[in-house]
Design a protein around this motif. Structure first.
Motif, PDB file in Angstrom:
ATOM      1  N   ALA A  60      12.040  20.306 -12.989  1.00 37.50           N
ATOM      2  CA  ALA A  60      12.134  19.469 -14.160  1.00 37.50           C
ATOM      3  C   ALA A  60      11.942  17.867 -13.368  1.00 37.50           C
ATOM      4  O   ALA A  60      11.138  16.815 -13.727  1.00 37.50           O
ATOM      5  N   PHE A  61      12.828  17.423 -12.523  1.00 39.74           N
ATOM      6  CA  PHE A  61      12.904  16.235 -11.711  1.00 39.74           C
ATOM      7  C   PHE A  61      11.515  15.993 -11.318  1.00 39.74           C
ATOM      8  O   PHE A  61      10.803  14.759 -11.091  1.00 39.74           O
ATOM      9  N   ILE A  62      11.164  16.832 -10.461  1.00 40.38           N
ATOM     10  CA  ILE A  62      10.157  16.363  -9.532  1.00 40.38           C
ATOM     11  C   ILE A  62       8.566  16.578 -10.713  1.00 40.38           C
ATOM     12  O   ILE A  62       7.840  15.801 -10.359  1.00 40.38           O
ATOM     13  N   ALA A  63       8.728  17.233 -11.703  1.00 46.86           N
ATOM     14  CA  ALA A  63       7.449  17.372 -12.843  1.00 46.86           C
ATOM     15  C   ALA A  63       7.766  15.874 -13.313  1.00 46.86           C
ATOM     16  O   ALA A  63       6.488  15.574 -13.613  1.00 46.86           O
ATOM     17  N   GLY A  64       8.872  15.351 -13.479  1.00 49.59           N
ATOM     18  CA  GLY A  64       8.874  14.044 -14.157  1.00 49.59           C
ATOM     19  C   GLY A  64       8.302  12.891 -13.326  1.00 49.59           C
ATOM     20  O   GLY A  64       7.638  12.104 -13.658  1.00 49.59           O
ATOM     21  N   LEU A  65       8.541  13.137 -11.890  1.00 49.83           N
ATOM     22  CA  LEU A  65       8.121  12.385 -10.970  1.00 49.83           C
ATOM     23  C   LEU A  65       6.304  12.312 -11.044  1.00 49.83           C
ATOM     24  O   LEU A  65       5.605  11.190 -11.136  1.00 49.83           O
ATOM     25  N   ALA A  66       6.066  13.431 -10.827  1.00 45.35           N
ATOM     26  CA  ALA A  66       4.536  13.812 -11.066  1.00 45.35           C
ATOM     27  C   ALA A  66       3.705  13.433 -11.987  1.00 45.35           C
ATOM     28  O   ALA A  66       2.855  12.814 -12.363  1.00 45.35           O
ATOM     29  N   ALA A  67       4.574  13.332 -13.523  1.00 41.42           N
ATOM     30  CA  ALA A  67       3.931  13.030 -14.803  1.00 41.42           C
ATOM     31  C   ALA A  67       3.832  11.684 -15.088  1.00 41.42           C
ATOM     32  O   ALA A  67       3.337  11.176 -15.833  1.00 41.42           O
ATOM     33  N   ALA A  68       4.791  10.709 -14.298  1.00 37.53           N
ATOM     34  CA  ALA A  68       4.879   9.450 -14.654  1.00 37.53           C
ATOM     35  C   ALA A  68       3.562   8.688 -14.621  1.00 37.53           C
ATOM     36  O   ALA A  68       3.394   7.864 -15.504  1.00 37.53           O
ATOM     37  N   PRO A  69       2.816   8.873 -13.676  1.00 39.67           N
ATOM     38  CA  PRO A  69       1.518   7.664 -13.714  1.00 39.67           C
ATOM     39  C   PRO A  69       0.802   8.031 -14.991  1.00 39.67           C
ATOM     40  O   PRO A  69       0.255   7.328 -15.551  1.00 39.67           O
ATOM     41  N   TRP A  70       0.706   9.440 -15.454  1.00 39.09           N
ATOM     42  CA  TRP A  70      -0.139   9.826 -16.744  1.00 39.09           C
ATOM     43  C   TRP A  70       0.402   9.208 -17.850  1.00 39.09           C
ATOM     44  O   TRP A  70      -0.129   8.939 -18.563  1.00 39.09           O
ATOM     45  N   LEU A  71       1.851   9.278 -17.856  1.00 40.07           N
ATOM     46  CA  LEU A  71       2.534   8.686 -18.955  1.00 40.07           C
ATOM     47  C   LEU A  71       2.361   7.184 -18.893  1.00 40.07           C
ATOM     48  O   LEU A  71       1.997   6.495 -19.979  1.00 40.07           O
ATOM     49  N   TRP A  72       2.324   6.629 -17.745  1.00 39.36           N
ATOM     50  CA  TRP A  72       2.115   5.000 -17.769  1.00 39.36           C
ATOM     51  C   TRP A  72       0.497   4.813 -18.287  1.00 39.36           C
ATOM     52  O   TRP A  72       0.554   3.905 -19.161  1.00 39.36           O
ATOM     53  N   ARG A  73      -0.283   5.743 -17.759  1.00 34.47           N
ATOM     54  CA  ARG A  73      -1.728   5.608 -18.352  1.00 34.47           C
ATOM     55  C   ARG A  73      -1.776   5.559 -19.901  1.00 34.47           C
ATOM     56  O   ARG A  73      -2.334   4.872 -20.613  1.00 34.47           O
ATOM     57  N   LEU A  74      -1.036   6.507 -20.476  1.00 31.82           N
ATOM     58  CA  LEU A  74      -0.986   6.724 -21.766  1.00 31.82           C
ATOM     59  C   LEU A  74      -0.651   5.401 -22.459  1.00 31.82           C
ATOM     60  O   LEU A  74      -0.898   4.937 -23.544  1.00 31.82           O
ATOM     61  N   VAL A  75       0.570   4.898 -22.119  1.00 30.64           N
ATOM     62  CA  VAL A  75       1.261   3.785 -22.527  1.00 30.64           C
ATOM     63  C   VAL A  75       0.524   2.408 -22.253  1.00 30.64           C
ATOM     64  O   VAL A  75       0.205   1.603 -23.172  1.00 30.64           O
TER      65      VAL A  75
END
Length: 151
Positions: A60-75
Protein backbone atom coordinates in the motif's frame (compact mmCIF):
# COMPACT_ATOMS: atom_id res chain seq x y z
CA UNK A 1 24.72 33.27 -8.58
CA UNK A 2 21.10 34.02 -9.40
CA UNK A 3 17.77 32.64 -8.29
CA UNK A 4 15.67 30.97 -10.99
CA UNK A 5 12.33 32.54 -10.06
CA UNK A 6 10.48 30.64 -12.80
CA UNK A 7 11.22 27.38 -10.99
CA UNK A 8 11.21 28.71 -7.42
CA UNK A 9 8.36 26.93 -5.66
CA UNK A 10 8.57 27.57 -1.91
CA UNK A 11 4.89 26.90 -1.16
CA UNK A 12 4.66 23.68 -3.16
CA UNK A 13 7.97 22.56 -1.66
CA UNK A 14 6.78 23.34 1.86
CA UNK A 15 3.53 21.46 1.23
CA UNK A 16 5.44 18.47 -0.12
CA UNK A 17 7.78 18.47 2.87
CA UNK A 18 4.86 18.64 5.27
CA UNK A 19 3.17 15.73 3.52
CA UNK A 20 6.36 13.62 3.62
CA UNK A 21 6.76 14.40 7.33
CA UNK A 22 3.12 13.62 8.04
CA UNK A 23 3.31 10.31 6.16
CA UNK A 24 6.47 9.31 8.05
CA UNK A 25 4.91 10.30 11.39
CA UNK A 26 1.68 8.43 10.64
CA UNK A 27 3.59 5.29 9.69
CA UNK A 28 5.64 5.38 12.90
CA UNK A 29 2.66 6.19 15.11
CA UNK A 30 0.22 3.81 13.42
CA UNK A 31 2.51 0.93 12.53
CA UNK A 32 5.68 1.41 14.53
CA UNK A 33 7.72 1.35 11.31
CA UNK A 34 10.20 3.80 9.85
CA UNK A 35 9.36 5.12 6.37
CA UNK A 36 12.65 4.05 4.80
CA UNK A 37 11.82 3.32 1.17
CA UNK A 38 14.83 1.07 0.56
CA UNK A 39 13.90 -1.06 3.57
CA UNK A 40 10.23 -1.23 2.56
CA UNK A 41 11.04 -2.25 -1.02
CA UNK A 42 13.90 -4.53 0.05
CA UNK A 43 11.63 -6.48 2.39
CA UNK A 44 9.04 -6.85 -0.37
CA UNK A 45 11.72 -8.21 -2.70
CA UNK A 46 12.74 -10.80 -0.11
CA UNK A 47 9.42 -12.52 -0.79
CA UNK A 48 8.85 -15.42 1.60
CA UNK A 49 11.10 -13.93 4.28
CA UNK A 50 8.75 -10.98 4.74
CA UNK A 51 5.98 -11.63 7.24
CA UNK A 52 2.58 -11.95 5.61
CA UNK A 53 0.93 -9.11 7.57
CA UNK A 54 3.83 -6.81 6.74
CA UNK A 55 3.45 -7.20 3.00
CA UNK A 56 0.06 -5.47 2.81
CA UNK A 57 1.12 -2.16 4.31
CA UNK A 58 4.37 -2.20 2.32
CA UNK A 59 2.48 -2.75 -0.94
CA UNK A 60 0.00 0.00 0.00
CA UNK A 61 2.86 2.40 0.82
CA UNK A 62 4.62 1.76 -2.52
CA UNK A 63 1.29 1.97 -4.39
CA UNK A 64 0.71 5.36 -2.77
CA UNK A 65 4.12 6.57 -3.92
CA UNK A 66 3.43 5.35 -7.46
CA UNK A 67 -0.09 6.85 -7.52
CA UNK A 68 0.96 10.29 -6.23
CA UNK A 69 1.84 11.81 -9.65
CA UNK A 70 -1.53 10.77 -11.09
CA UNK A 71 -3.34 12.17 -8.07
CA UNK A 72 -1.40 15.42 -8.47
CA UNK A 73 -2.42 15.52 -12.15
CA UNK A 74 -6.08 15.13 -11.14
CA UNK A 75 -5.82 17.92 -8.57
CA UNK A 76 -3.69 20.40 -10.52
CA UNK A 77 -4.66 19.61 -14.09
CA UNK A 78 -2.73 18.10 -16.95
CA UNK A 79 -1.10 21.41 -17.90
CA UNK A 80 0.87 21.82 -14.68
CA UNK A 81 4.56 22.37 -15.40
CA UNK A 82 5.45 20.35 -12.30
CA UNK A 83 4.15 17.26 -14.11
CA UNK A 84 6.48 17.59 -17.08
CA UNK A 85 10.01 17.17 -15.80
CA UNK A 86 12.75 16.72 -18.37
CA UNK A 87 15.59 14.31 -17.76
CA UNK A 88 18.58 14.89 -19.98
CA UNK A 89 20.12 11.45 -19.59
CA UNK A 90 20.15 8.26 -21.58
CA UNK A 91 18.35 5.15 -20.31
CA UNK A 92 21.76 3.54 -19.71
CA UNK A 93 22.83 6.47 -17.53
CA UNK A 94 19.61 6.22 -15.54
CA UNK A 95 20.11 2.48 -14.99
CA UNK A 96 23.70 3.00 -13.82
CA UNK A 97 22.59 5.85 -11.55
CA UNK A 98 19.82 3.70 -10.08
CA UNK A 99 22.23 0.84 -9.41
CA UNK A 100 24.70 3.22 -7.73
CA UNK A 101 21.91 4.61 -5.53
CA UNK A 102 20.91 1.06 -4.60
CA UNK A 103 24.52 0.21 -3.77
CA UNK A 104 24.79 3.35 -1.66
CA UNK A 105 21.69 2.45 0.32
CA UNK A 106 23.21 -0.95 1.11
CA UNK A 107 26.46 0.63 2.32
CA UNK A 108 24.59 3.26 4.36
CA UNK A 109 22.10 0.72 5.77
CA UNK A 110 19.27 2.91 4.56
CA UNK A 111 18.22 5.63 2.17
CA UNK A 112 17.58 9.35 2.31
CA UNK A 113 14.02 8.86 3.51
CA UNK A 114 15.00 6.48 6.29
CA UNK A 115 18.06 8.41 7.45
CA UNK A 116 17.28 11.96 6.31
CA UNK A 117 13.61 12.19 7.23
CA UNK A 118 13.10 9.62 9.97
CA UNK A 119 16.56 9.08 11.45
CA UNK A 120 17.43 12.73 11.94
CA UNK A 121 13.98 13.35 13.42
CA UNK A 122 14.74 10.61 15.98
CA UNK A 123 18.10 12.22 16.79
CA UNK A 124 20.22 9.41 15.32
CA UNK A 125 23.87 10.40 14.95
CA UNK A 126 24.36 7.57 12.43
CA UNK A 127 21.55 9.02 10.32
CA UNK A 128 23.04 12.50 10.58
CA UNK A 129 26.38 11.15 9.31
CA UNK A 130 24.71 9.15 6.52
CA UNK A 131 22.64 12.15 5.39
CA UNK A 132 25.74 14.33 5.41
CA UNK A 133 27.50 11.76 3.23
CA UNK A 134 24.50 11.57 0.83
CA UNK A 135 24.43 15.34 0.49
CA UNK A 136 28.21 15.68 0.07
CA UNK A 137 28.21 12.99 -2.64
CA UNK A 138 25.37 14.80 -4.42
CA UNK A 139 27.17 18.16 -4.25
CA UNK A 140 30.41 16.66 -5.60
CA UNK A 141 28.57 14.80 -8.37
CA UNK A 142 26.67 17.88 -9.55
CA UNK A 143 29.83 19.98 -9.46
CA UNK A 144 31.81 17.36 -11.39
CA UNK A 145 29.13 16.83 -14.03
CA UNK A 146 28.46 20.54 -14.57
CA UNK A 147 31.98 21.91 -14.33
CA UNK A 148 34.52 19.17 -14.91
CA UNK A 149 32.89 16.74 -17.34
CA UNK A 150 31.35 19.48 -19.46
CA UNK A 151 27.61 19.33 -18.69
Amino acid sequence: MSLDLAHFTPFASLAGGLMIGAAAALLVLGNGRVAGISGIVGTLLQGARAELGGRAWRLAFIAGLAAAPWLWRLVCGAGSSALSPTIDASPATLVVAGLLVGLGTRYASGCTSGHGVCGIARGSLRSLAATGAFMAAGFVTVFAVRHLVGG
